[in-house]
Write a protein that holds these residues in place. Structure first.
Motif, PDB file in Angstrom:
ATOM      1  N   GLY A   1       0.890  -1.159  -0.010  1.00 18.12           N
ATOM      2  CA  GLY A   1      -0.035  -0.157   0.092  1.00 18.12           C
ATOM      3  C   GLY A   1       0.979   1.175   0.073  1.00 18.12           C
ATOM      4  O   GLY A   1       1.552   1.407  -0.927  1.00 18.12           O
ATOM      5  N   ALA A   2       0.617   2.215   1.069  1.00 20.76           N
ATOM      6  CA  ALA A   2       1.218   3.218   1.271  1.00 20.76           C
ATOM      7  C   ALA A   2       3.035   3.047   1.235  1.00 20.76           C
ATOM      8  O   ALA A   2       3.789   4.009   0.960  1.00 20.76           O
ATOM      9  N   GLY A   3       3.264   1.960   1.795  1.00 19.23           N
ATOM     10  CA  GLY A   3       4.810   1.576   1.592  1.00 19.23           C
ATOM     11  C   GLY A   3       5.449   1.705   0.286  1.00 19.23           C
ATOM     12  O   GLY A   3       6.522   1.577   0.420  1.00 19.23           O
TER      13      GLY A   3
ATOM     14  N   SER B   1       5.309  10.154  -4.331  1.00 19.47           N
ATOM     15  CA  SER B   1       5.843  10.861  -3.250  1.00 19.47           C
ATOM     16  C   SER B   1       4.694  11.509  -2.413  1.00 19.47           C
ATOM     17  O   SER B   1       5.147  12.493  -1.689  1.00 19.47           O
ATOM     18  N   GLY B   2       3.531  11.465  -2.809  1.00 22.73           N
ATOM     19  CA  GLY B   2       2.466  11.870  -2.126  1.00 22.73           C
ATOM     20  C   GLY B   2       1.683  12.976  -2.875  1.00 22.73           C
ATOM     21  O   GLY B   2       0.686  13.272  -2.479  1.00 22.73           O
TER      22      GLY B   2
ATOM     23  N   ALA C   1      -3.344  11.464  -2.132  1.00 25.29           N
ATOM     24  CA  ALA C   1      -4.361  12.137  -1.142  1.00 25.29           C
ATOM     25  C   ALA C   1      -5.921  11.673  -1.392  1.00 25.29           C
ATOM     26  O   ALA C   1      -6.320  11.350  -0.279  1.00 25.29           O
ATOM     27  N   ASP C   2      -6.140  11.414  -2.412  1.00 29.44           N
ATOM     28  CA  ASP C   2      -7.586  11.040  -2.880  1.00 29.44           C
ATOM     29  C   ASP C   2      -7.717   9.748  -3.223  1.00 29.44           C
ATOM     30  O   ASP C   2      -8.930   9.324  -3.714  1.00 29.44           O
ATOM     31  N   LEU C   3      -6.882   8.855  -2.926  1.00 30.96           N
ATOM     32  CA  LEU C   3      -6.999   7.418  -3.175  1.00 30.96           C
ATOM     33  C   LEU C   3      -8.183   6.693  -2.485  1.00 30.96           C
ATOM     34  O   LEU C   3      -8.541   6.084  -3.182  1.00 30.96           O
TER      35      LEU C   3
ATOM     36  N   MET D   1       3.639  10.102   3.039  1.00 30.54           N
ATOM     37  CA  MET D   1       4.124   9.599   1.906  1.00 30.54           C
ATOM     38  C   MET D   1       5.351  10.344   1.503  1.00 30.54           C
ATOM     39  O   MET D   1       6.433   9.454   1.084  1.00 30.54           O
ATOM     40  N   GLN D   2       5.471  11.331   1.389  1.00 35.01           N
ATOM     41  CA  GLN D   2       6.871  12.145   0.845  1.00 35.01           C
ATOM     42  C   GLN D   2       8.013  11.953   2.051  1.00 35.01           C
ATOM     43  O   GLN D   2       8.915  11.750   1.487  1.00 35.01           O
TER      44      GLN D   2
END
Length: 405
Positions: free
Chosen positions: A84-86, A137-138, A142-144, A360-361
């Motif tokens: 995921g976010a990783g 990188s972000g 945001a809207d995923l 994320m950044q």
């Protein structure tokens, strides 16, 4: 008490309605995959991880391509896991390696789930780092995750699928398709795993073969595979991929590849057929685990949500460790070298759905910094030891790179 009982009854009623009101679909027929290729494509664009006949057929063809791509030298293989976010960590690591001038030239790139989304960029090399940075990188995360009450009650997922599809469609363009086709023509392999949910099998897609077919149908299937590989079942909608068998068009339901394989170097069947990989002896295997091996020891609250969350995390960490160790066993039997990295367990990673841009950044920058400092790669044993040490650290400690000097 009466209010809580009333609320519980409403939830049960909603779930009962949802169970009966899902979209209709044809039943998945019983067939073997080489008799039902994606509509308009040859059966060689995909294979099933545990099918020996399919593997033996594909292995000869793939190894011949590898010999062409490597020109007799050692083969470099990159495996990108889910998380995921990783995925921001792996994306940052790749750009950091580019900036340090230490990024290997990968002859084979495999991707699962979130790792599947970064795999095309890893395959295409440093020239695509700007697009990789923009996507992971972000700036676009945001809207995923967008809750969908309609999807929960009457559809197939808790979250809307459009934001994920929009992200993939934004970067998986005709330009990318042509670039992947050009690299595949050199013999290199880009392989992505999805899960056919009806048969509960891992399906491995040859994205280069899809790209080389070209045209709108190839771009559509290329995108569908990427979206499906990252679509966690129940959270994001499944992807229905049309297949053709005996002149009839049917649909398969494909979801997150990490449902059945958190990462892969070769199909599962290869683990019991080591001689099939003899031409890859001496290869270098690089594994980027877009998640953590474990977590610092913290008391779990006696609450259902906390216990469920911790249980899911433990399962994910255990699956990743098992996949890395299975890769090590395969490599040892075939005289391969293994280099691995993962998000350190003492890094404040809040899970696969923490897609806030600032998080994320930060994770992207951390991965890039570790790579640029030469502290990215370690051995599987080193990563396990690092994970054990991290489990004994206090929360809030400053995280160190996977291979601290």
């Amino acid at each position: 008490m009466h209010k809580r009982l009333h609320r519980a009854c409403l939830i049960l009623a909603a779930l009962s309605i949802a169970a009966c009101a899902g979209p209709a679909r044809r039943e998945h027929p019983i067939y073997w995959y080489d008799t039902a290729p994606p509509a308009g494509f040859p059966d060689t664009v995909r294979s099933v991880a545990e099918d020996r006949a399919s593997f033996e057929r594909d292995a000869e063809r793939f190894l011949a391509r590898m010999r062409t791509a490597s020109r007799g030298g050692a083969v470099n293989i990159l495996a990108l896991s889910g998380g995921g976010a990783g995925a921001a960590f792996g994306a940052g690591a790749l750009t950091g390696l580019s900036n340090a001038g230490t990024r290997p030239y990968f002859h084979i790139v495999t991707g699962v789930s979130a790792g599947a989304l970064t795999a095309p960029f890893a395959f295409l090399g440093p020239a695509w780092d700007d697009q990789l940075t923009e996507s992971f990188s972000g700036q676009r995360s945001a809207d995923l995750v967008q809750f969908s009450l309609t999807g929960l009650l009457f559809g197939s997922s808790i979250f809307r699928g459009k934001p994920l599809a929009d992200l993939v469609n934004h970067y998986a363009t005709e330009e990318m398709l042509q670039a992947v086709a050009a690299e595949a023509a050199k013999g290199r392999l880009l392989l992505i795993a999805t899960t056919d949910l009806d048969s509960e099998r891992t399906v491995i897609w040859d994205m280069g073969a899809i790209a080389m077919q070209g045209g709108p149908a190839a771009l559509k299937l290329f995108r569908q595979v990427l979206i499906a590989s990252a679509s966690i079942p129940g959270l994001f909608p499944p992807v229905m991929i049309p297949v053709e068998t005996s002149g009839t068009i049917l649909e398969e339901m494909h979801v997150d590849g990490s449902t059945t394989a958190s990462l892969f170097i070769a199909p599962e069947i290869a683990s019991v057929l080591p001689d099939q990989l003899k031409d890859l002896r001496g290869a270098n295997i690089y594994v980027i685990a877009n998640g953590q091996y474990g977590a610092p020891t913290i008391s779990t609250r006696v609450r259902a949500t906390a216990i469920i969350k911790r249980g899911v995390q433990a399962s994910l960490h255990s699956t990743t460790r098992g996949a890395v160790l299975a890769t090590l066993a395969l490599a040892t039997r075939n005289d391969m070298s293994v280099y691995v990295t993962a998000i350190p367990d003492d890094y404040p990673f809040n899970g696969l759905l923490d897609l806030r841009p600032e998080r994320m950044q930060a994770l992207f920058s951390f991965g890039a910094e570790c790579a640029m400092r030469g502290e990215l790669w370690t051995t599987p044993a080193g990563l396990l030891q690092r994970s054990f040490r991290a489990s004994l650290t206090l929360p809030g400690s400053i995280p160190m790179c996977p291979e601290p000097h």
